[in-house]
Structure formats: structure tokens, C-alpha cells
Motif scaffolding. Structure first.
Motif, PDB file in Angstrom:
ATOM      1  N   ALA A  89       0.920  -1.309  -0.015  1.00  0.00           N
ATOM      2  CA  ALA A  89       0.049  -0.032   0.173  1.00  0.00           C
ATOM      3  C   ALA A  89       0.959   1.177   0.070  1.00  0.00           C
ATOM      4  CB  ALA A  89      -0.751   0.081   1.234  1.00  0.00           C
ATOM      5  N   VAL A  90       0.575   2.053  -0.959  1.00  0.00           N
ATOM      6  CA  VAL A  90       1.538   3.249  -1.137  1.00  0.00           C
ATOM      7  C   VAL A  90       0.328   4.625  -0.945  1.00  0.00           C
ATOM      8  CG1 VAL A  90       3.041   4.724  -2.518  1.00  0.00           C
ATOM      9  CG2 VAL A  90       2.794   2.286  -2.852  1.00  0.00           C
ATOM     10  N   THR A  91       0.722   5.267   0.047  1.00  0.00           N
ATOM     11  CA  THR A  91       0.103   6.613   0.506  1.00  0.00           C
ATOM     12  C   THR A  91       0.578   7.603  -0.458  1.00  0.00           C
ATOM     13  OG1 THR A  91      -0.145   5.692   2.811  1.00  0.00           O
ATOM     14  CG2 THR A  91      -0.841   8.175   2.053  1.00  0.00           C
ATOM     15  N   VAL A  92      -0.479   8.329  -1.292  1.00  0.00           N
ATOM     16  CA  VAL A  92       0.053   9.377  -2.235  1.00  0.00           C
ATOM     17  C   VAL A  92      -0.685  10.451  -1.609  1.00  0.00           C
ATOM     18  CG1 VAL A  92      -0.436  10.156  -4.504  1.00  0.00           C
ATOM     19  CG2 VAL A  92      -0.375   7.610  -4.016  1.00  0.00           C
ATOM     20  N   LEU A 129      -4.172  -2.667 -10.181  1.00  0.00           N
ATOM     21  CA  LEU A 129      -3.978  -1.555  -9.342  1.00  0.00           C
ATOM     22  C   LEU A 129      -5.160  -0.774  -8.737  1.00  0.00           C
ATOM     23  CD1 LEU A 129      -2.070   0.985  -8.471  1.00  0.00           C
ATOM     24  CD2 LEU A 129      -2.300   1.968 -10.716  1.00  0.00           C
ATOM     25  N   ARG A 130      -5.264  -0.642  -7.647  1.00  0.00           N
ATOM     26  CA  ARG A 130      -6.493  -0.013  -6.822  1.00  0.00           C
ATOM     27  C   ARG A 130      -6.277   1.455  -6.208  1.00  0.00           C
ATOM     28  NH1 ARG A 130      -8.151  -1.822  -2.867  1.00  0.00           N
ATOM     29  NH2 ARG A 130     -10.300  -2.220  -3.058  1.00  0.00           N
ATOM     30  N   ALA A 131      -6.992   2.221  -6.324  1.00  0.00           N
ATOM     31  CA  ALA A 131      -7.058   3.549  -5.370  1.00  0.00           C
ATOM     32  C   ALA A 131      -8.192   3.874  -4.804  1.00  0.00           C
ATOM     33  CB  ALA A 131      -6.984   4.772  -6.668  1.00  0.00           C
ATOM     34  N   ARG A 132      -7.837   3.993  -3.492  1.00  0.00           N
ATOM     35  CA  ARG A 132      -8.903   4.092  -2.527  1.00  0.00           C
ATOM     36  C   ARG A 132      -8.716   5.307  -1.520  1.00  0.00           C
ATOM     37  NH1 ARG A 132      -6.750   1.399   2.160  1.00  0.00           N
ATOM     38  NH2 ARG A 132      -5.172  -0.043   1.576  1.00  0.00           N
ATOM     39  N   VAL A 133      -9.635   5.890  -0.713  1.00  0.00           N
ATOM     40  CA  VAL A 133      -9.292   7.089  -0.010  1.00  0.00           C
ATOM     41  C   VAL A 133      -8.779   6.400   1.407  1.00  0.00           C
ATOM     42  CG1 VAL A 133     -10.569   8.553   1.624  1.00  0.00           C
ATOM     43  CG2 VAL A 133     -11.391   8.136  -0.681  1.00  0.00           C
ATOM     44  N   ALA A 134      -7.584   7.200   1.827  1.00  0.00           N
ATOM     45  CA  ALA A 134      -6.927   7.023   3.095  1.00  0.00           C
ATOM     46  C   ALA A 134      -7.964   6.804   3.986  1.00  0.00           C
ATOM     47  CB  ALA A 134      -5.936   8.046   3.298  1.00  0.00           C
ATOM     48  N   GLY A 135      -7.796   5.764   4.961  1.00  0.00           N
ATOM     49  CA  GLY A 135      -8.406   5.689   6.035  1.00  0.00           C
ATOM     50  C   GLY A 135      -9.487   4.438   6.017  1.00  0.00           C
TER      51      GLY A 135
END
Length: 336
Positions: A89-92, A129-135
Motif C-alpha cells: 500500500a502506497v499513500t499518495v 492497481l487499486r486507488a482508495r481513500v486513505a482511512g
């Protein structure tokens, strides 16, 4: 003695006074209750985490093994976005895009970038590849993209070096293993701040002498593929940092010679081998284009040059893709 005008001598005034006091106390209790409820609601609202809705996820349709690629995320509100990629998991972090171009039809958006990759020799296939809101939990709804992995073409290279660098003795191997532990810890860093910017600067102006991914044969014996980019340079020529970052290692290694490792944040680490001299120390912050050492021929080499390496989320990748005037990474070339 204090007198209450509403209290008459027959007692009826006192009763009316008591009724007023009781009614007043009820009103006070009600006001207190409303105040407590209002405060609770305000605390509840302030405690709710901000949620950025991911509007888009821009990623290549395909990539070659060992090739890094850039992912861009866009959100309609501030708040970090998390990319799930190959078990990591990479926080952007996101920042406002150009507000001057915003309009009611196209409001200000928050933009962020990350560098991802697949390791050398990854089998062909499809990665998600997945993108989701942090938290949000990993199982929460997310924007997804399919990225096809193909085999990139890497040629063979034959070199002649001192025998001790082909078949090291036990003392040298023990030293190398201890060095690998420190290197592994450096490559495992996941500093949340993004210190890099694209394109990255070339550490030295010289041309490429050995490409990333070469199938190397030393003194007739096959060895691990070349996991960096060799750049031509004269002994003593200045070596500069490809991007801003923090030095995490600056020490002499058995194979790599004098080596500098720089953490650029978000899982991106650059490295500079075979240096004649190291001009930085661990923990030091460096700027893009800052001198960090000089070209040399320490370690396992055939002559002075700079071995320039890049790791993304712990995997060694082809740094040429990220440099100024880099060739296009189409991911289309293949090998058997």
C-alpha cells in the motif's frame, strides 16, 4: 426583608411564584440539554475524517518487467489516496491543481503522483492497481486499473574482472551478507513525504555504457542480471543527486565499492556505486543536483564509471525511464 410583588397575603401569590420558578428551572434544564446535544453534534462532526473521492486514476495499460511507471490520481477534495499494488500500500499525498484554470464546470482538483514498478523477471500476466481513500479498509470500493506485464528485452554482456569478485572467499562473503542486511533495510523505507520530482536529473552527463537488466557473464560464469545503469564518467568527475532526499547509507561495500543510498520518499531510493569519494553522510538532506561524490573505480569494476541504481518499493528498476530525455517506456518489447 426582601418583598416579591407577586406574593399576596392570601398565599395565592406565593403559589404563582413557585410555579414560575419551577417553569424557569424546566426551561433552564432544557437549555442545558440542548447545549450538551449541540456540543456533541459539533464534536461528532469535527471528529469525522475528511474523505476525498477519487475521480480518476491514470496508469499505463502495460509495462515491462523491471520498468518503473508513473501513476497519477485526482480527487475532488483534499485527503490522501492509497494505492494498492502487488501486496503493498502506497499513500499518495495530493495537492491542489492549478486553481487559475478552475471553473464551475471543472472545479479545482487535488492531484498526486506515485512511482510503481514490477520486479525484473516477473512472469507475464495482468496486475490490478487499486486507488482508495486513505482511512478506508482495503475491501472498500475503489477505482481499479488493469496493468499488463510483458517481458522486456534485455541483452547479454560478458566481462572480465579479478577472480576474487567472481568467487569470493568466506570472509568476503560474510562481509557481503552483512552489507546486504543494511541495504535491505534502506530499500524497505517507506517515508511518506514525496521529495522526488519528475523527470529526475542525470547524476553525470555521460552516456550509458551498460543497460539495466543485462544478463551478465563474469569470466565466463553467469551471474545475476545487472540491476542498475552504468554511466560513463572520468575518475574524479562530480556525481550529483538525481532528486532531493535524505542519505541513508554512505559506506564502502565489497562489490559496489564506495556507495551512497538516498531515500526520496514514497518507497523510491536511488544509489550511486564505485565512487572515488563520498561527500555526504547518513542522515544528511540533499537537494536535487547537489554533489554527493566523485566517479571512481572502487569495488567490482573494469574501469571508472558510475553505477546508478533505483529501487521502487524495494524492487530494483531501470532508472533510465525516469531521467531527463529518457526513452519511452512502451512495455511492448518482449523476450523468450
Amino acid at each position: 426583608m426582601q418583598c416579591f410583588p407577586c406574593a399576596g397575603g392570601d398565599g395565592r401569590g406565593a403559589a404563582r411564584l413557585w410555579a414560575v420558578l419551577v417553569a424557569g428551572r424546566g426551561l433552564a434544564v432544557l437549555l442545558v440539554a440542548l447545549s450538551v446535544l449541540s456540543s456533541a453534534l459539533l464534536v461528532g462532526v469535527s471528529a469525522m475524517p475528511a474523505r476525498a473521492a477519487v475521480l480518476s486514476l491514470d496508469a499505463p495499460e502495460s509495462t515491462g518487467d523491471g520498468k518503473p511507471f508513473v501513476v497519477t490520481v485526482a480527487a475532488d477534495a483534499p485527503g490522501d489516496v492509497v494505492l494498492d499494488w502487488r501486496g503493498q500500500a502506497v499513500t499518495v499525498p495530493v495537492a491542489p491543481a492549478d486553481a487559475g484554470s478552475a471553473s464551475p464546470a471543472d472545479p479545482v482538483r487535488w492531484i498526486g503522483q506515485a512511482i510503481l514498478a514490477v520486479p525484473l523477471d516477473t512472469k507475464p500476466g495482468t496486475e490490478t492497481l487499486r486507488a482508495r481513500v486513505a482511512g478506508q479498509p482495503k475491501a472498500a470500493p475503489a477505482v481499479t486499473r488493469a496493468v499488463a506485464v510483458v517481458r522486456a528485452a534485455y541483452p547479454e554482456q560478458r566481462l572480465t574482472v579479478e577472480g576474487k569478485y567472481v568467487n569470493p572467499d568466506k570472509t568476503a562473503l560474510d562481509r557481503h551478507e552483512a552489507e546486504r542486511v543494511r541495504v535491505k533495510a534502506a530499500l524497505a523505507l517507506r517515508t511518506p513525504e514525496r521529495l522526488w520530482a519528475l523527470p529526475m536529473a542525470r547524476p553525470v552527463p555521460g552516456d550509458v555504457s551498460s543497460l539495466f537488466g543485462l544478463r551478465r557473464v563474469f569470466n565466463g560464469e553467469p551471474r545475476a542480471p545487472h540491476r542498475g545503469l552504468d554511466l560513463r564518467g572520468e575518475a574524479g568527475e562530480l556525481v550529483k543527486a538525481c532528486a532531493a532526499g535524505r542519505v541513508v547509507l554512505a559506506e564502502n561495500h565489497y562489490f559496489a565499492g564506495n556507495s551512497v543510498y538516498i531515500d526520496h520518499g514514497m518507497g523510491v531510493v536511488s544509489m550511486y556505486f564505485h565512487l572515488l569519494a563520498m561527500d555526504v553522510a547518513p542522515g544528511q538532506m540533499v537537494a536535487r543536483d547537489q554533489v554527493i561524490g566523485k566517479v571512481g573505480s572502487t569495488g567490482r569494476v573494469t574501469g571508472p564509471h558510475l553505477h546508478f541504481g533505483m529501487a521502487v518499493l524495494g524492487d530494483m528498476v531501470d532508472p533510465q525511464v525516469l531521467l531527463d530525455n529518457a526513452p519511452a517506456n512502451t512495455g511492448a518489447s518482449t523476450r523468450e
